[in-house]
Design a protein around this motif. Structure first.
Motif, mmCIF file in Angstrom:
data_model
loop_
_atom_site.group_PDB
_atom_site.id
_atom_site.type_symbol
_atom_site.label_atom_id
_atom_site.label_comp_id
_atom_site.label_asym_id
_atom_site.label_seq_id
_atom_site.Cartn_x
_atom_site.Cartn_y
_atom_site.Cartn_z
ATOM 1 N N ALA A 223 0.746 -1.273 0.014
ATOM 2 C CA ALA A 223 -0.166 0.002 0.051
ATOM 3 C C ALA A 223 1.010 1.290 0.162
ATOM 4 C CB ALA A 223 -0.780 0.051 1.071
ATOM 5 N N ALA A 224 0.256 2.398 -0.272
ATOM 6 C CA ALA A 224 0.716 3.554 -0.261
ATOM 7 C C ALA A 224 -0.154 4.740 0.428
ATOM 8 C CB ALA A 224 1.371 4.109 -1.519
ATOM 9 N N VAL A 225 0.374 5.671 1.011
ATOM 10 C CA VAL A 225 -0.528 6.899 1.561
ATOM 11 C C VAL A 225 0.172 8.096 1.205
ATOM 12 C CG1 VAL A 225 -1.238 5.502 3.632
ATOM 13 C CG2 VAL A 225 0.832 6.873 3.818
ATOM 14 N N ALA A 226 -0.602 9.030 1.136
ATOM 15 C CA ALA A 226 -0.273 10.314 0.419
ATOM 16 C C ALA A 226 -1.013 11.643 1.419
ATOM 17 C CB ALA A 226 -0.274 10.463 -1.119
ATOM 18 N N VAL A 227 -0.026 12.633 1.415
ATOM 19 C CA VAL A 227 -0.728 13.992 1.975
ATOM 20 C C VAL A 227 -0.599 14.997 0.840
ATOM 21 C CG1 VAL A 227 -0.908 15.322 3.856
ATOM 22 C CG2 VAL A 227 -0.147 12.934 4.290
ATOM 23 N N SER A 228 -1.592 15.727 0.684
ATOM 24 C CA SER A 228 -1.492 16.805 -0.291
ATOM 25 C C SER A 228 -1.426 18.074 0.456
ATOM 26 C CB SER A 228 -2.890 17.050 -1.187
ATOM 27 O OG SER A 228 -2.749 17.902 -1.999
ATOM 28 N N ILE A 229 -0.413 18.878 0.381
ATOM 29 C CA ILE A 229 -0.242 19.843 1.373
ATOM 30 C C ILE A 229 -0.331 21.182 0.744
ATOM 31 C CG2 ILE A 229 1.464 21.134 2.949
ATOM 32 C CD1 ILE A 229 2.933 18.247 3.049
ATOM 33 N N GLY A 230 -1.534 21.779 0.775
ATOM 34 C CA GLY A 230 -1.935 23.362 0.304
ATOM 35 C C GLY A 230 -1.226 24.266 1.062
ATOM 36 N N SER A 231 -0.647 25.224 0.252
ATOM 37 C CA SER A 231 0.208 26.510 1.090
ATOM 38 C C SER A 231 -0.065 27.755 0.314
ATOM 39 C CB SER A 231 1.427 26.092 0.912
ATOM 40 O OG SER A 231 2.278 27.102 1.491
ATOM 41 N N ASP A 232 -0.166 28.634 0.903
ATOM 42 C CA ASP A 232 0.002 30.124 0.372
ATOM 43 C C ASP A 232 1.420 30.396 -0.321
ATOM 44 O OD1 ASP A 232 -2.473 30.367 0.968
ATOM 45 O OD2 ASP A 232 -2.283 31.439 2.982
#
Length: 395
Positions: free
Chosen positions: A188-197
């Protein structure tokens, strides 16, 4: 931009639930009342990971959680060897936008898995932020990790950098896990999309030094390297090893013993030459029948060099990777870092120095990471899977 609130904690208690709760409570205390936005957990496989995660979430609530089994961890300069501990980092809500995703069955087609994983993580983050990065953790035994990055690139393109690492298993080779909310997942794999200004940038550094001139890979078969510059690959590789041994006092082949028997690691590898002149390190070994292999296939007609490293080479890049990661980051709070377990093989009883030097260079910025079975740092092109390298993202 408001400064991110972070907190970290670790525990080496034997009971899974007690250790998870202790580490989580210490991490939560660092937030000083800020709501948790993302929980990151790295743990030894000696724990019952399901029980451990339940205990962590008993402290942190329903904040999204990602993580991986590890082959050692490091936090704020402390080196936590393989098989000993759990570490928890909590990032406060409100400064960055986090969207998490997990998929299973990645080994069947890592490219398709990467595409699906990236799409789900981006969708989970909601409304698009001006800038973003992707944190990816994957089962280190589930196949071609570069394929996973290729699939991710087809969704995010060149503008979204990727950082992370492949999960370990305390060097037992019994199987690694990724963690998502309350589940421990294999293949398996996990991901985090990190949104930034503000723009987010990923860095990588390794310290490996060339021992040969650039050469072309002229024949491969999967992970087997058969010819380099039209010559038998093992012969060419051994010449690079000999060059190293003529100039260094540290042996080029380092023996590591674990529960499965004796496994040979080496202080020499391949440097895959990128268009900008940098090198992606590709671990290599001579297997059954004297056949030369790499852990990830080398592209045919790629330009490579045999590279080497000793302890000082690896440690001396600590300031570089920290300075590169922090450059241009206003009021940074934490560096999320990933270092390869192969580096600890070479460092031996000096392995603790890497964590200490990284944290010293970071000053008041927290440092948090784990020892991987391969590192992710995709910055400009499609490629971005590394061995024996440190990768980092500062927030």
């Amino acid at each position: 931009m408001t400064r991110l609130r972070v907190g970290s904690g670790s525990s080496s208690l034997d009971d899974s639930a007690t250790a998870g709760a202790e580490a989580a409570r210490a991490a939560l205390a660092g937030l000083a009342g800020t709501t948790p936005g993302l929980v990151i957990v790295y743990a030894s496989i000696r724990y019952d990971l399901t029980e451990l995660l339940a205990a962590v979430r008993g402290v942190t609530g329903d904040a999204p959680l990602v993580g991986a089994s590890a082959s050692g961890q490091f936090a704020d300069g402390e080196f936590l060897p393989a098989g000993t501990s759990v570490s928890v980092m909590i990032l406060g809500a409100g400064v960055y936008r986090f969207g998490t995703a997990a998929i299973t069955g990645i080994g069947a087609d890592t490219v398709a898995a990467g595409h699906k994983l990236a799409r789900q993580a981006v969708d989970a983050a909601g409304a698009a932020a001006p800038h973003s990065a992707l944190l990816v953790l994957a089962d280190g035994m589930a196949g071609d990790m570069q394929g996973l990055l290729t699939g991710i690139y087809r969704v995010t393109g060149a503008l979204v950098p990727v950082v992370g690492g492949a999960a370990g298993d305390d060097r037992t080779f019994a199987g690694s896990y990724v963690l998502h909310d309350g589940e421990a997942l294999r293949d398996a794999a996990v991901a985090v999309s990190i949104g930034s200004d503000r723009p987010l940038h990923v860095v990588a550094a390794h310290g490996w030094q060339p021992q040969t001139l650039p050469m072309l890979i002229t024949q491969v078969d999967g992970t087997a390297v058969l010819e380099i510059a039209g010559r038998p690959a093992t012969e060419v590789y051994n010449e690079g090893v000999a060059n190293y041994e003529r100039t260094r006092t540290q042996p080029a082949r380092i023996q590591h013993t674990d529960g499965t028997g004796e496994v040979w690691h080496t202080a020499t590898a391949f440097g895959l030459i990128e268009p900008d002149g940098t090198q992606l390190v590709r671990g290599a070994y001579i297997g059954e029948g004297g056949l030369l292999h790499t852990f990830t296939p080398l592209p045919e007609y790629a330009a490579v060099q045999v590279v080497s490293a000793d302890q000082d080479d690896l440690l001396d890049i600590s300031d570089q990777v920290v300075n590169d990661a922090l450059r241009g980051v206003p009021d940074p709070a934490v560096m999320l870092m990933f270092s390869c377990v192969a580096r600890t093989d070479i460092l031996g009883d000096r392995a603790f120095e890497e964590a200490a030097r990284l944290h010293k260079a970071a000053g008041s910025v927290a440092t948090f990471g784990f020892y991987t079975y391969g590192e992710f740092a995709r910055t400009t092109g499609v490629a971005g899977y590394h061995n024996a390298t440190i990768t980092a993202l500062a927030l």
